[in-house]
Design a protein around this motif. Structure first.
Motif, PDB file in Angstrom:
ATOM      1  N   ASP A 114      28.799  45.253  30.962  1.00  0.00           N
ATOM      2  CA  ASP A 114      28.458  46.666  31.197  1.00  0.00           C
ATOM      3  C   ASP A 114      27.216  46.835  32.071  1.00  0.00           C
ATOM      4  O   ASP A 114      26.959  47.924  32.572  1.00  0.00           O
ATOM      5  CB  ASP A 114      28.240  47.393  29.865  1.00  0.00           C
ATOM      6  N   ASN A 115      26.434  45.775  32.250  1.00  0.00           N
ATOM      7  CA  ASN A 115      25.212  45.857  33.053  1.00  0.00           C
ATOM      8  C   ASN A 115      25.471  45.714  34.552  1.00  0.00           C
ATOM      9  O   ASN A 115      24.538  45.783  35.348  1.00  0.00           O
ATOM     10  CB  ASN A 115      24.216  44.772  32.621  1.00  0.00           C
ATOM     11  N   TYR A 116      26.734  45.512  34.942  1.00  0.00           N
ATOM     12  CA  TYR A 116      27.103  45.299  36.344  1.00  0.00           C
ATOM     13  C   TYR A 116      28.006  46.428  36.819  1.00  0.00           C
ATOM     14  O   TYR A 116      28.796  46.962  36.040  1.00  0.00           O
ATOM     15  CB  TYR A 116      27.827  43.958  36.508  1.00  0.00           C
ATOM     16  N   ARG A 117      27.886  46.780  38.100  1.00  0.00           N
ATOM     17  CA  ARG A 117      28.769  47.795  38.703  1.00  0.00           C
ATOM     18  C   ARG A 117      29.970  47.080  39.306  1.00  0.00           C
ATOM     19  O   ARG A 117      29.839  46.340  40.278  1.00  0.00           O
ATOM     20  CB  ARG A 117      28.028  48.592  39.775  1.00  0.00           C
ATOM     21  N   PHE A 118      31.135  47.319  38.714  1.00  0.00           N
ATOM     22  CA  PHE A 118      32.378  46.671  39.135  1.00  0.00           C
ATOM     23  C   PHE A 118      33.192  47.582  40.043  1.00  0.00           C
ATOM     24  O   PHE A 118      33.033  48.807  40.029  1.00  0.00           O
ATOM     25  CB  PHE A 118      33.235  46.331  37.909  1.00  0.00           C
ATOM     26  N   CYS A 119      34.114  46.976  40.785  1.00  0.00           N
ATOM     27  CA  CYS A 119      35.146  47.738  41.486  1.00  0.00           C
ATOM     28  C   CYS A 119      35.945  48.501  40.431  1.00  0.00           C
ATOM     29  O   CYS A 119      36.168  47.986  39.330  1.00  0.00           O
ATOM     30  CB  CYS A 119      36.081  46.796  42.244  1.00  0.00           C
TER      31      CYS A 119
END
Length: 141
Positions: A114-119
């Motif tokens: 959840d700490n990363y911005r995904f496609c």
């Protein structure tokens, strides 16, 4: 008159090692640049999704993998194209990871994804991964 956008079938591999999952950051100048993803790529004519995933992970990361269970499909309209993403668990067999198509990589615990911005197309795979792990853990009880 309806606009016809390219419809791409793409595969993604969720590679697990020691309780962490491999994610890679797309190159800044690529489509969805700077966002994180589970690596993979387009299914070519005549390939099964599993064959495509093993080929793509070899090309992108220089590793040999074995495709495991299917996790989820998602369909995302990115404006210029529609992407149908098929996510699978993948087992790393051999090789040292080399980033041939990404700018960064990370091994991340499930709770840290959840700490990363995904496609956008990757989010249903993350949800399915959470569900799969919960099911596996319940079965162990």
């Amino acid at each position: 008159m309806t606009e016809h956008k390219p419809h791409l079938v793409v595969v993604a591999g969720v590679i697990e090692k020691d309780g962490c999952y491999f994610i890679a950051q797309r190159l800044e100048n690529a489509s969805q640049g700077g966002l994180w993803e589970f690596p993979g790529g387009k299914v070519e004519l005549g390939e099964t999704p599993m064959q495509a995933l093993e080929r793509e992970l070899s090309e992108e990361l220089s590793i040999v993998t074995k495709t495991g269970i299917w996790l989820a499909d998602s369909v995302c309209d990115y404006g210029d194209k529609v992407v149908e993403l098929k996510g699978y668990l993948s087992q790393w067999q051999q090789g040292e990871i080399q980033l041939n198509s990404h700018q960064q990589m990370a091994w991340v615990a499930l709770a840290q994804l959840d700490n990363y911005r995904f496609c956008a197309a990757d989010y249903p795979i993350i949800t399915a991964l959470h569900d799969h792990i919960a099911l596996v853990n319940t079965a162990k009880l």
